[in-house]
Every structure is written in C-alpha cells, then in structure tokens.
Design a protein around this motif. Structure first.
Motif, PDB file in Angstrom:
ATOM      1  N   ARG A   1      32.189  28.063 -54.511  1.00 21.30           N
ATOM      2  CA  ARG A   1      32.194  29.320 -55.260  1.00 21.30           C
ATOM      3  C   ARG A   1      33.016  30.393 -54.553  1.00 21.30           C
ATOM      4  O   ARG A   1      33.649  31.227 -55.202  1.00 21.30           O
ATOM      5  CB  ARG A   1      30.757  29.806 -55.465  1.00 21.30           C
ATOM      6  CG  ARG A   1      30.664  31.066 -56.294  1.00 21.30           C
ATOM      7  CD  ARG A   1      29.290  31.281 -56.874  1.00 21.30           C
ATOM      8  NE  ARG A   1      29.241  32.420 -57.775  1.00 21.30           N
ATOM      9  CZ  ARG A   1      28.220  32.701 -58.576  1.00 21.30           C
ATOM     10  NH1 ARG A   1      27.146  31.907 -58.581  1.00 21.30           N
ATOM     11  NH2 ARG A   1      28.249  33.746 -59.362  1.00 21.30           N
ATOM     12  N   SER A   2      33.015  30.381 -53.239  1.00 24.81           N
ATOM     13  CA  SER A   2      33.762  31.389 -52.479  1.00 24.81           C
ATOM     14  C   SER A   2      35.252  31.081 -52.505  1.00 24.81           C
ATOM     15  O   SER A   2      35.664  29.925 -52.378  1.00 24.81           O
ATOM     16  CB  SER A   2      33.270  31.433 -51.028  1.00 24.81           C
ATOM     17  OG  SER A   2      31.895  31.732 -50.977  1.00 24.81           O
TER      18      SER A   2
ATOM     19  N   LYS B   1      37.845  28.989 -49.517  1.00 22.02           N
ATOM     20  CA  LYS B   1      37.095  28.042 -48.701  1.00 22.02           C
ATOM     21  C   LYS B   1      37.287  26.641 -49.249  1.00 22.02           C
ATOM     22  O   LYS B   1      37.363  26.435 -50.461  1.00 22.02           O
ATOM     23  CB  LYS B   1      35.603  28.393 -48.672  1.00 22.02           C
ATOM     24  CG  LYS B   1      35.260  29.586 -47.808  1.00 22.02           C
ATOM     25  CD  LYS B   1      33.763  29.718 -47.611  1.00 22.02           C
ATOM     26  CE  LYS B   1      33.434  30.854 -46.661  1.00 22.02           C
ATOM     27  NZ  LYS B   1      31.965  30.951 -46.423  1.00 22.02           N
TER      28      LYS B   1
ATOM     29  N   GLU C   1      31.906  24.338 -48.665  1.00 22.99           N
ATOM     30  CA  GLU C   1      30.787  25.283 -48.698  1.00 22.99           C
ATOM     31  C   GLU C   1      29.691  24.704 -49.582  1.00 22.99           C
ATOM     32  O   GLU C   1      29.959  24.247 -50.694  1.00 22.99           O
ATOM     33  CB  GLU C   1      31.236  26.644 -49.245  1.00 22.99           C
ATOM     34  CG  GLU C   1      30.117  27.673 -49.281  1.00 22.99           C
ATOM     35  CD  GLU C   1      30.562  28.979 -49.924  1.00 22.99           C
ATOM     36  OE1 GLU C   1      30.359  30.036 -49.309  1.00 22.99           O
ATOM     37  OE2 GLU C   1      31.113  28.935 -51.056  1.00 22.99           O
TER      38      GLU C   1
ATOM     39  N   THR D   1      27.367  24.443 -52.295  1.00 25.88           N
ATOM     40  CA  THR D   1      27.344  25.173 -53.569  1.00 25.88           C
ATOM     41  C   THR D   1      26.377  24.465 -54.517  1.00 25.88           C
ATOM     42  O   THR D   1      26.771  23.558 -55.255  1.00 25.88           O
ATOM     43  CB  THR D   1      28.749  25.243 -54.186  1.00 25.88           C
ATOM     44  OG1 THR D   1      29.691  25.682 -53.201  1.00 25.88           O
ATOM     45  CG2 THR D   1      28.778  26.186 -55.380  1.00 25.88           C
TER      46      THR D   1
END
Length: 757
Positions: free
Chosen positions: A532-533, A536, A539, A541
């Motif tokens: 989501r970021s 990146k 991560e 998620t």
C-alpha cells in the motif's frame, strides 16, 4: 477400494542436438587432475569423515548412517605443470535417433545442447557398459529438487559461504543482495586449474551426464567454458573420463543462464563425481551451477536409502503431457466417470489453443443452489509445469476414488469443482520442447505475446486505497465488487487474451475459493500481493480477511509433506518457516494487478497462490513423489470451501434475491449473493453479526455461529420490500409511473418563483 488405472499416453519425440556458440575463454593446460587435490571446503566437520576404504573400487559401500560421510584427503601434491599443447576437446555432437522412452525418462526435448565423444578408452578402474546404455539416459540426481543435500556437495575452494558448493545447483537464484548468504552459484576461491566441485551420491550410481549453467547475477558474468569429469569410489583415487588416449574436455557454457547438457561417452559407475573447470569466461571467474544425471544402483541392504525412498500406491498417469495428450487424458477421465465430469473450454490462447477445464460434480453442467464452487488454476507461467501435472493427477484421482472413497464421494457431491490445468498453453509448449532440465529458469514463462499473466489483471487496489484516503470523496467506492476500469476493457490495452478469458470465467461462475498453482518455491502466498505504501517493494499488507487467509494458507502448508518441515533447506533465498510455510504476498515482493488481489476485490472468490515445488519443471520420474507431497494438501484445501457460513437470501414470497450484499460486522469486506440468492462467506470459528441487504428491501441482521467442525453454518435471510418499493410495484402494475418526490419538490419551487415574479 475400487481402482481403475488411467490409460497411459506414450508419445516418443526425437532428441535434437544443438551446438552452442563458443565464446572467448582462458586457455587451459593439460594436466592429470588425479594429482590436482586442493584444500577441501565441506559442510561436514572434520571428525565426521571416514577413513578411506582399502579397495577404492571394491563395492559394496558400507551401509548405515556412516555411508554418507566422506573420507579424508591425501596430502597436497606438487602443482601441475602448464602444458604447451591445447587441451583435447570433445568432438562434434551427434544427432540422436528417436527412441521409445524408458519409464520415468523425459525425452520430450528439442534444442537439447549435448556434447559427447565418438569413442572412449577402457580404464582399469572403470566399469564398461554396453554402447546402447549410453543413449538410455538417467534422471537427475536431484541437485535442483534438493534431493541431494548440502552435505553431499563439496568443493576445492570457494570465495565465501554464499558462493559455496551448496549453491552450485541448477537454476538456483541469487538473493536481492548478492553479497549475502544466498548467491547464485558455486564460485571457486581462485581461478586456476586446481578447482573442482563434486557430488557424493552416497551409493553406487551409473553416471551418464552433466548439465551446467553459469552464475545467476544481475551484475556479473561468470561461467565455465570447458571442464573435465572425474569419478571415484572413495573420494581418494580419481579416474578421469577419457577421450581415446587423453582426458576428455567437455564444452561448457557460452552464457550464464542457458543450461548445457554433456553426456558421458560411456556411463561410469561410481559413488562420487567431480567437475574440474579447465577454462572460463575471459572477464569472469570460475562459477557454475549444475545437475548430474545418474541412475542409483539397487542397494537393498542399505537402510538409509530404503527409509528415504518414496513410493505411491495410486495408479495414475505419471508423465508430462503436451497439449494434445492433456486433452486426450481429460477425455479418458470423462469416459471413466461420465456422471461426474464435464470437459469445457473458457476461450483460446494467443496461438489458438483451447483453454480446457474439467468440472467434477455430481450434477456437472449446472449450478446447484447451496453448493459452493471451487477452482484450481495451473500453468499461468507456462514453464511452471509441476502444478499442471498435479491438477491432471488430481482429476484422475477424484474420478478413481469416487468409486469407493467416502471422503471423496462427499466432497464431489457437496462441491462443484473446476480444474483449469493450463492457463498458458503457448508458454508450456515452449517449455515442453526444451525439456525438464534444459529450459532454464524462464523459457515459456510468458504468453506468446510476452505477457506475464500472473500480474496482468486490473489494479483495483489503488482505486480502493485512494478512495479510502480521500474518505470516499467525491464518491464512495465499495469495498467489494470494484468495477474494472474502462481503459482495461479497451482493445488497445496490453491485456492477454488468456487474462480476458479468465476474467469472464470468474465473473460467470460464483467461485467461493480458489488456488492458483505455481512453482519455483515451497510456500503458500495470500493477498494482498501489492504494497500500500508508495516506493516500497516489501511491506506486510493484510486484507480485512487476513485471519481467514492465514488459515486457508496454513491448511495447505501444514498438510504438505515438506512446507512446514523446519529441517528443510530453503529453495533459493527465502526462509518461510517463521510463518509455517505461508507468506503475505506483499511482504514477499509487491505485484500490481495479481490474480489474487483482483479475485478478492472484483468477485466473491478468495484466491491464494500455492507454490508447489522448488523445481518448476521436475523430471517425470519425480512426479510420483511430488504427488505424494501435495495430494493431501490439494484435498484439504478444497474442503475449506465448506468453512464459514452459507445460506439463502429470499423475499417474502420465497424467491431468491440476486446481488444482495452480505456484511459481517467488524470486517470491511462484503460479498454478494449469486443469481439464485444463495451465498457463501468464508469465516473462521466464532460468533458473527451478519447483515443482508438489497436494493428495494429492508435489511436484516442475525447472529451466526461458526463452529470448529467441518461444514458451513446455515444462516438464511428473508427480506421485506420497503414502502417506496411497494408503491412503485403497485403503480407499475397499474401502468402508472411513481411520483419522484425530489422532482415534484423542484417543480413546486419553480412555480412559486414564477408567481412572485
């Protein structure tokens, strides 16, 4: 239990030899490698090594645990002298004649790169075999499949641990950071003629060939261009494979990824085999990945081998099937079980091959109200062949076991199962031509027009997350059934025809649960697959249904014979044991537009990616063991479709309401009812507050309990029409249009303004 064998389909293809282009190589001196003994790099402690046998070539080898330990090295002799003549090269490779395959031998290869001599000198220590035995061939020992353990691989030297002998496995992949424990080859500590890598087969073996690759690296170009082969029975006295009166020099690689096969001129029987590089790429180092072809000789007195041999009692067709053979096998299964099977296709590939699927159900061809729909998809990457063959084996198994296995009978009668074995048949045909060992890591991965199907679906994650960040302003985006963007539907979009066919298939059938089988790893990945970021690449998620997805992934991994084994060696670079053989896709590596994420956000289906083996394309002699590894997991995962709640949403007249929304309190993800008003909501055990709502009806809320026993909890809803819906229904009945209150109000306000004017 009644069993009926599936008809075996035999197709013999000619093996073609392809001559690789030569590259500049560092000159090599002709020396006797028997005198070339350097310091030994070994994972075994020195105290664990055995004393050499008195008679080096006098089998049998000692049985028991000590059989796997290697003897000590003799003192280092004087360095070899540099020769003044060129090394003797293997002559041109000969074309192989078509032949009928042996059981367990995969000969369906074109473009095979082989090198062999026309003659070989007999040796005092060697075991001469019949000339016909040269072309029989043997399966891989298992460096790529990890059957050969790290303790069976040894080398003269290595640059560092991450480039040790244990990394010299065919098709092994380097980590993101190549200077760590997980690099992409064995690399010698020095570039000279004294370097070697060897395999301890731990039993007498008939060695027939060697397959080599260079180093897997984004930045470096390292490969071996020629080498010698030696064998031994005690790791003390070595015999070099001869070419006439001299040592035979085998041509190696001309680049770092394409595997090259060299067949020995005469099969050699021994316990150890050693590769001694003679030249390498000019600007590179001595680095290689390899696989050894060999037939282990019977050793009934050795408990170690008897304990580790894998057998299966299932009478199935354990072989690789091309597209035509796959269709014929489907037909055989359909003829064996016509009452529970149906063959259909969901479209065609870019090259016009039909995307065949098999339905297995007690009423094939129709959706039964209250019966969930499940699917397995394989072959999205055409070179990940194991999943394809596992689905074909599963199809045969379900047909046979339906004749008497109560567990399978219950599963078939309570579930509508769909199996799509080959989503990318064009890619598979490319991989099939290369064969199980010579296709490399990526031949056939993509579609004919170069598209990776696995991440070719619309990116709905971004649409959802951007709307949530804006707090659904200017308009609200639903948390499910997110519409496909217009650009994706256009003819000019870069979308594979196979992708469009799968999307239409999933929109047509109300799937509840699905698994797409992939290869190259041993892990089950669950969504989200996209981080989501921004910026990146890894991560964690989770989805709103993270706990359900974790359970679904664990249900497969925990019943697999190897996925949760803490003693298991990692396939390439990732160790998934901390999560019991499961991983969140985004925490592994981000993928935009994955099948898993699309399925979750656009349909009711919970989809997971199941990586069924380290070797994407195992030799067909490995298929029985791979079937045993995955059989229980394949069945258990299908049974999870009956976990959670299910029911019907009907109106006051008992008619099913399609497209009704089912919401679970505390879970920000809804599902919808099918065309008959039935629904299935996967949930873990617990008590849930569930609401059903539909346009024109008042909502209804219930408490639904999910138990630990297998079987979904029945949770039905009856919805009443709203007053406005009733008024509209009455007025439409009498052919009158209902009054639109907002329009009526605006009309009155306009009339008042005109009167004031």
């Amino acid at each position: 239990m009644a069993r009926r064998g599936a008809a075996a389909l035999v197709l013999a293809l000619a093996l073609l030899a392809v001559a690789p282009a030569r590259v500049g190589a560092r000159g090599a001196a002709v020396e006797d490698p028997n005198d070339d003994v350097q310091e030994t790099w070994s994972l075994e402690p020195s105290y664990a090594r055995r004393e050499p046998e008195p008679e080096p070539f006098s089998p049998p080898l000692p049985a028991g645990p000590g059989a796997g330990e290697r003897g000590p090295r003799p003192p280092q002799p004087r360095p070899p002298k540099k020769a003044t003549t060129k090394p003797k090269k293997a002559p041109k490779r000969e074309k192989l004649a078509p032949q009928t395959p042996r059981p367990g031998k995969n000969i369906n290869r074109k473009g095979m790169r082989t090198k062999s001599s026309e003659k070989a000198a007999s040796d005092d220590h060697g075991v001469p075999l019949a000339r016909d035995a040269v072309r029989e061939g043997c399966p891989p020992l298992g460096l790529e499949t990890l059957k050969i353990t790290d303790f069976q691989l040894h080398a003269s030297t290595s640059k560092r641990y991450g480039l040790g002998a244990h990394r010299g496995r065919l098709n092994i992949q380097a980590g993101i950071n190549e200077n760590d424990f997980y690099d992409g080859a064995w690399c010698a500590g020095r570039n000279d003629l004294h370097q070697w890598i060897e395999v301890d087969a731990r039993r007498l073996t008939k060695f027939t060939g060697v397959i080599t690759q260079g180093r897997n690296s984004l930045w470096l170009s390292d490969w071996v261009t020629s080498y010698k082969v030696m064998v031994s029975n005690d790791s003390h006295t070595w015999v070099t494979v001869k070419n006439g009166s001299g040592d035979m020099i085998f041509e190696g690689n001309s680049e770092k990824e394409i595997p090259v096969l060299n067949e020995l001129p005469v099969p050699m029987v021994a316990r150890y085999i050693r590769i001694n590089p003679q030249s390498w790429f000019d600007n590179g180092s001595i680095c290689m990945r390899m696989e050894i072809l060999g037939c282990p000789l019977p050793d009934p007195n050795n408990y170690y081998h008897r304990r580790n041999e894998m057998t299966t009692t299932d009478d199935l067709d354990f072989k690789h099937h091309n597209h035509k053979e796959m269709r014929q096998l489907m037909k055989v299964v359909n003829e064996m079980c016509p009452n529970i099977t149906r063959i259909y296709n969901i479209g065609k590939s870019h090259q016009g091959l039909k995307l065949y699927a098999v339905e297995i159900s007690d009423h094939p061809g129709e959706h039964e109200v209250g019966e969930p729909e499940f699917h397995y998809i394989a072959g999205a990457h055409g070179n990940e062949v194991l999943g394809r063959e596992l689905t074909l084996l599963l199809m045969q198994f379900l047909c046979q076991e339906y004749l008497g296995n109560l567990r399978i009978i219950r599963l078939v009668e309570e579930t509508r199962i769909h199996i799509l074995p080959s989503l990318n048949p064009d890619g598979y045909e490319k991989a099939y031509e290369g064969g199980s060992e010579l296709g490399g890591w990526s031949l056939g991965r993509w579609t004919h027009d170069g598209i990776d199907i696995n991440n070719n679906f619309p990116d709905l994650n971004t649409l959802l997350w951007e709307a949530e960040d804006r707090q659904n302003i200017p308009r609200k985006v639903p948390n499910h059934y997110i519409a496909i963007p217009e650009w994706f539907l256009s003819e000019n979009a870069t979308v594979a025809v196979e992708t469009r066919a799968v999307i239409a298939w999933m929109e047509k059938i109300p799937f509840v649960l699905g698994g797409n089988l992939q290869g190259g790893e041993l892990v089950v990945a669950y969504p989200y697959d996209m981080v989501r970021s921004l910026w990146k690449t890894q991560e964690h998620t989770p989805t709103p249904d993270d706990h359900v997805f974790r359970w679904l992934a664990y249900s497969y991994a925990s019943t697999h014979r190897l996925m949760t084994d803490a003693r298991r060696r990692v396939c390439h670079t990732e160790d998934f044991q901390k999560e019991d053989g499961t991983v969140n896709g985004a925490s592994w590596h981000t993928v935009a537009g994955s099948l898993n994420d699309f399925s979750y956000l656009h349909t009711n289906c919970f989809e997971l990616s199941i990586y069924v083996g380290c070797d994407k394309y195992p030799h067909e002699s490995e298929l029985p063991e791979e079937w045993e590894n995955n059989r229980e997991s394949l069945i258990v995962f299908m049974e999870q479709v009956h976990r959670g709640i299910k029911g019907l949403v009907r109106d006051s007249h008992g008619k099913g309401i399609p497209n009704a929304i089912i919401s679970v309190e505390g879970v920000n993800h809804d599902i919808r009812t099918a065309s008959d008003g039935d629904y299935w909501r996967l949930l873990n055990p617990g008590e849930y507050v569930v609401t059903a709502k539909a346009e024109g009806f008042t909502s209804s809320t219930k408490n639904c309990m999910v138990g630990y026993d297998m079987g979904a909890t029945q949770c039905d809803f009856t919805l009443s029409k709203t007053n406005l819906a009733r008024i509209r229904e009455i007025m439409e009945k009498f052919r009158k249009q209902p009054v639109s209150l907002p329009a009526r109000r605006l009309k009155l306000q306009g009339r008042k303004r005109r009167q004031r004017g």
